[in-house]
Motif scaffolding. Structure first.
Motif, PDB file in Angstrom:
ATOM      1  N   ASN A  45      58.588  68.398  -5.361  1.00 53.78           N
ATOM      2  CA  ASN A  45      59.093  67.581  -4.268  1.00 53.78           C
ATOM      3  C   ASN A  45      58.517  68.041  -2.933  1.00 53.78           C
ATOM      4  N   ASP A  46      58.393  67.142  -1.983  1.00 54.24           N
ATOM      5  CA  ASP A  46      58.125  67.485  -0.589  1.00 54.24           C
ATOM      6  C   ASP A  46      57.042  68.544  -0.380  1.00 54.24           C
ATOM      7  N   ALA A  47      55.844  68.294  -0.853  1.00 55.88           N
ATOM      8  CA  ALA A  47      54.727  69.179  -0.534  1.00 55.88           C
ATOM      9  C   ALA A  47      54.254  68.861   0.879  1.00 55.88           C
ATOM     10  N   VAL A  48      54.131  69.879   1.705  1.00 57.48           N
ATOM     11  CA  VAL A  48      53.770  69.709   3.111  1.00 57.48           C
ATOM     12  C   VAL A  48      52.486  70.469   3.407  1.00 57.48           C
ATOM     13  N   LEU A  49      51.566  69.830   4.118  1.00 57.32           N
ATOM     14  CA  LEU A  49      50.292  70.442   4.488  1.00 57.32           C
ATOM     15  C   LEU A  49      50.067  70.249   5.980  1.00 57.32           C
ATOM     16  N   SER A  50      49.846  71.343   6.697  1.00 58.70           N
ATOM     17  CA  SER A  50      49.673  71.292   8.150  1.00 58.70           C
ATOM     18  C   SER A  50      48.337  71.892   8.569  1.00 58.70           C
ATOM     19  N   PHE A  51      47.678  71.219   9.500  1.00 62.83           N
ATOM     20  CA  PHE A  51      46.433  71.702  10.095  1.00 62.83           C
ATOM     21  C   PHE A  51      46.661  71.884  11.591  1.00 62.83           C
ATOM     22  N   SER A  52      46.224  73.006  12.131  1.00 63.47           N
ATOM     23  CA  SER A  52      46.298  73.219  13.575  1.00 63.47           C
ATOM     24  C   SER A  52      45.024  73.902  14.054  1.00 63.47           C
ATOM     25  N   ALA A  53      44.609  73.567  15.263  1.00 64.65           N
ATOM     26  CA  ALA A  53      43.386  74.140  15.830  1.00 64.65           C
ATOM     27  C   ALA A  53      43.580  74.393  17.315  1.00 64.65           C
ATOM     28  N   THR A  54      43.031  75.474  17.807  1.00 62.19           N
ATOM     29  CA  THR A  54      43.071  75.789  19.229  1.00 62.19           C
ATOM     30  C   THR A  54      41.679  76.202  19.692  1.00 62.19           C
ATOM     31  N   GLU A  55      41.388  75.892  20.933  1.00 61.61           N
ATOM     32  CA  GLU A  55      40.090  76.271  21.510  1.00 61.61           C
ATOM     33  C   GLU A  55      40.282  76.677  22.959  1.00 61.61           C
ATOM     34  N   ASP A  56      39.728  77.822  23.313  1.00 58.69           N
ATOM     35  CA  ASP A  56      39.747  78.300  24.685  1.00 58.69           C
ATOM     36  C   ASP A  56      38.671  77.559  25.465  1.00 58.69           C
ATOM     37  N   MET A  57      39.099  76.766  26.468  1.00 54.63           N
ATOM     38  CA  MET A  57      38.167  75.949  27.238  1.00 54.63           C
ATOM     39  C   MET A  57      37.607  76.688  28.447  1.00 54.63           C
ATOM     40  N   GLY A  58      38.125  77.906  28.707  1.00 50.58           N
ATOM     41  CA  GLY A  58      37.687  78.655  29.878  1.00 50.58           C
ATOM     42  C   GLY A  58      38.519  78.295  31.096  1.00 50.58           C
ATOM     43  N   GLY A  59      38.516  79.152  32.076  1.00 47.83           N
ATOM     44  CA  GLY A  59      39.257  78.889  33.302  1.00 47.83           C
ATOM     45  C   GLY A  59      40.757  78.831  33.090  1.00 47.83           C
ATOM     46  N   GLY A  60      41.260  79.481  32.040  1.00 45.32           N
ATOM     47  CA  GLY A  60      42.687  79.476  31.761  1.00 45.32           C
ATOM     48  C   GLY A  60      43.180  78.237  31.052  1.00 45.32           C
ATOM     49  N   MET A  61      42.249  77.357  30.623  1.00 50.99           N
ATOM     50  CA  MET A  61      42.637  76.126  29.946  1.00 50.99           C
ATOM     51  C   MET A  61      42.446  76.254  28.439  1.00 50.99           C
ATOM     52  N   LYS A  62      43.345  75.593  27.688  1.00 50.45           N
ATOM     53  CA  LYS A  62      43.295  75.643  26.236  1.00 50.45           C
ATOM     54  C   LYS A  62      43.554  74.260  25.661  1.00 50.45           C
ATOM     55  N   LEU A  63      42.784  73.919  24.623  1.00 48.99           N
ATOM     56  CA  LEU A  63      42.966  72.657  23.912  1.00 48.99           C
ATOM     57  C   LEU A  63      43.527  72.962  22.528  1.00 48.99           C
ATOM     58  N   SER A  64      44.558  72.234  22.121  1.00 50.82           N
ATOM     59  CA  SER A  64      45.135  72.437  20.796  1.00 50.82           C
ATOM     60  C   SER A  64      45.406  71.094  20.134  1.00 50.82           C
ATOM     61  N   ALA A  65      45.325  71.074  18.818  1.00 44.97           N
ATOM     62  CA  ALA A  65      45.568  69.856  18.054  1.00 44.97           C
ATOM     63  C   ALA A  65      46.211  70.228  16.736  1.00 44.97           C
ATOM     64  N   ASN A  66      47.066  69.338  16.218  1.00 43.02           N
ATOM     65  CA  ASN A  66      47.663  69.603  14.914  1.00 43.02           C
ATOM     66  C   ASN A  66      48.089  68.310  14.244  1.00 43.02           C
ATOM     67  N   THR A  67      48.203  68.360  12.938  1.00 44.81           N
ATOM     68  CA  THR A  67      48.705  67.235  12.162  1.00 44.81           C
ATOM     69  C   THR A  67      49.423  67.781  10.938  1.00 44.81           C
ATOM     70  N   THR A  68      50.430  67.041  10.461  1.00 43.86           N
ATOM     71  CA  THR A  68      51.200  67.439   9.292  1.00 43.86           C
ATOM     72  C   THR A  68      51.292  66.280   8.321  1.00 43.86           C
ATOM     73  N   LEU A  69      51.001  66.551   7.065  1.00 43.98           N
ATOM     74  CA  LEU A  69      51.096  65.551   6.012  1.00 43.98           C
ATOM     75  C   LEU A  69      52.187  65.962   5.033  1.00 43.98           C
ATOM     76  N   GLN A  70      52.908  64.983   4.506  1.00 46.97           N
ATOM     77  CA  GLN A  70      53.987  65.261   3.574  1.00 46.97           C
ATOM     78  C   GLN A  70      53.959  64.240   2.448  1.00 46.97           C
ATOM     79  N   THR A  71      54.230  64.699   1.229  1.00 43.75           N
ATOM     80  CA  THR A  71      54.249  63.779   0.101  1.00 43.75           C
ATOM     81  C   THR A  71      55.425  62.814   0.224  1.00 43.75           C
TER      82      THR A  71
END
Length: 280
Positions: A45-71
């Motif tokens: 039941n309820d298998a969950v898969l999550s992806f997350s990514a972060t990147e240092d953009m420089g100058g104190g800025m950061k970009l992040s993204a994520n997604t979650t999939l569920q059966t």
């Protein structure tokens, strides 16, 4: 030697610029009984898969993204995507654009593989949100402004225009509130207290109250969740959970939910679930 050092420096720079990607998830095996299927069943039941990514953009800025999939299984209904988001943060605060599952706010908010109270208040819909969260000026204080796209397939008065969210944490006490300028919208409030031996929380909104208590009892973590509708909303439910960690990544748990009334006051029934969950 010089060429080798230049090559190593180039690899180092490239590695620094690359986004850090994290993959995580949960696999669950259950013995459960639901109101929709009156007899017990054994299944994955309820298998969950999550992806997350972060990147240092420089100058104190950061970009992040994520997604979650569920059966498409479990108490949460047929869910194949729990949303995704992309955010840019820095000294100016955080700007987030996300597509997510929206349901009744409260202590049971959100569709989760480990939340048996998540469907007590009704169905979930997909919503897109643009949010700006201000940087920390006063320690413990958070503030955000949100714009949600309308979803006219559901009650449009609950599918926002502009919203706000405020929160403040001082030691063991946390208080938060949110609301909307949409017609017929509600302001809600959550107060939580960490007493050390137990954590308590109260949620209040229009025709809606929730109470939770969670505490460790030896090696077992237990929780009690009471949801109570008021006024024209007669929803009433009680949930109980007990979990025991077999290891850092494997847990056995028991959930019990008795929904004694839906919004119309009709009895719904009882759910229970014995789960073996492994996370990675």
């Amino acid at each position: 030697m010089k060429k080798t050092l230049i090559a190593l420096a180039a690899v180092a720079v490239t590695s620094t610029a690359m986004a850090q990607v994290t993959l995580s998830g949960t696999m669950n095996a259950d013995v459960q009984n639901t109101t929709a299927a009156s007899k017990a069943a054994v299944k994955l039941n309820d298998a969950v898969l999550s992806f997350s990514a972060t990147e240092d953009m420089g100058g104190g800025m950061k970009l992040s993204a994520n997604t979650t999939l569920q059966t498409s299984a479990g108490r949460s209904g047929a869910v194949t995507g729990n949303g995704y988001s992309i955010a840019m943060s820095g000294g100016f605060g955080t700007v987030t654009l996300k597509n997510y599952l929206s349901g009744q706010n409260g202590l049971s908010a959100g569709v989760s593989a480990v939340n048996d109270m998540s469907d007590v208040w009704g169905a979930y819909s997909v919503r897109t949100r643009l949010e700006y969260a201000a940087p920390t000026i006063v320690p413990g204080l958070t503030a955000a402004v949100r714009f949600d796209s309308a979803d006219t397939s559901v009650d449009s008065t609950d599918r926002a225009t502009t919203k706000y969210a405020l929160g403040y944490t001082m030691g063991a006490v946390s208080v938060s509130t949110s609301g909307s300028d949409a017609a017929g919208s509600k302001n809600d409030y959550t107060v939580s207290y960490n007493a050390g031996i137990a954590k308590l929380a109260v949620y209040s909104a229009t025709n809606h109250r929730e109470y939770t208590v969670t505490a460790p009892v030896g090696a077992v973590n237990v929780g009690l969740h009471i949801a109570k509708g008021t006024g024209t909303n007669l929803t009433s439910a009680t949930g109980f959970v007990a979990s025991y960690a077999l290891s850092k990544r494997t847990t056995v748990s028991y959930n019990y939910v008795n929904q004694s009334a839906n919004a119309a006051g009709a009895a719904v029934g009882t759910n229970y679930r014995l789960r073996l969950a492994h996370s990675f």
